[in-house]
Design a protein around this motif. Structure first.
Motif: not given
Length: 277
Positions: A141-149, A156-160
């Motif tokens: 739902e939150d399109t501004n999080i970046v799935p990161t391994k 799931f940090p926020e896109f900066t």
């Protein structure tokens, strides 16, 4: 004298016969014909019909008819093994967890391409075995999080960066085997199957899409397993009504590896189609 008597009797008989004949062919307009009225009601449900008929004496008569009755349709298919293609199209969700981002059902597609075999063991029972490939997609739902391994687990940090996120998702693909015992009505209009499945992961990735400062679309990919479990197993149910078939899959194991991702179990549901010979 005798001749006159004979002539009189003959004339009397002749006139009486004509009068009787006329009375038989002439209808009294005040006396209507007798008509027997009946009422019919027919109810059809899944190929079977119940006909209610009301007779002239006020009684109702019930007749039952099955469209397959008298046919050797099921006799021919008894113990017959059939094969063909079956496909799933539905959505994926996971129960909300405090550490897991919320999944958006629309866009979290569950797609499966399968080869199926059906062994009929009687008029009302069959076993379906399916082997194929399925794709898990979980759109957030939150399109501004970046799935990161990361080495410590999935984050799931926020896109900066410069721009605005438009899509965030993770996906995984599995090779699966499913066994589904199924009971059904004689005319096959109602079906219920409950079984189990197991799968092995063959792919996975994370994806983030954003519009940069110039409005151009940019895509970032994390091509890895995203700490999704290599194996999955669970329960599957199918409900068939007429020509429509619904399915639901419930994973009994957690989607992500222990301590490396959110503690969630995947659920998939939708419509399945068959092209079985």
């Amino acid at each position: 004298m005798k001749k006159l008597v004979y002539l009189f009797l003959a004339g009397f008989c002749l006139s009486s016969g004509m009068a009787q004949a006329q009375s038989k062919t002439t209808k009294n307009p005040t006396e209507p014909d007798t008509i027997i009225y009946t009422k019919d009601k027919t109810i059809k449900v899944f190929g079977s019909s119940w006909a209610y008929t009301k007779t002239d004496d006020g009684k109702w008569v019930l007749d039952f008819e099955d469209e397959h009755e008298g046919k050797d349709h099921y006799k021919q298919k008894k113990n017959r093994f059939r094969t063909g293609m079956s496909n799933d199209i539905g959505i994926n969700i996971w129960p909300q967890d405090s550490d897991a981002p919320q999944v958006k059902p629309w866009g979290s597609w569950n797609v499966a391409l399968n080869l199926s075999g059906i062994q009929e063991l009687g008029k009302n029972f069959e076993i379906k075995t399916t082997a194929g490939v399925s794709w898990y997609n979980f759109k957030f739902e939150d399109t501004n999080i970046v799935p990161t391994k990361t080495p410590d687990g999935l984050e799931f940090p926020e896109f900066t960066g410069d721009g605005v996120g438009t899509k965030s998702k993770i996906s995984a693909s599995y090779a699966n085997l499913t066994i589904l015992p199924t009971i059904k009505t004689t005319n096959q209009k109602l079906r219920l199957g409950v079984g189990a499945y197991a799968g092995y992961r063959i792919g996975g990735r994370g994806k983030f899409v954003y519009d940069d400062a110039d409005g151009d679309k940019q895509k970032l990919y994390e091509k890895s397993n995203m700490y999704v479990q290599d194996f999955r197993y669970g329960l599957r149910a199918e409900i068939g009504v007429g020509d429509i078939n619904f399915y639901i899959n419930y994973d009994l194991n957690e989607l992500f590896q222990e301590n490396l991702g959110p503690q969630v179990q995947a659920i998939s549901f939708g419509i399945t189609t068959f092209d079985i010979n």
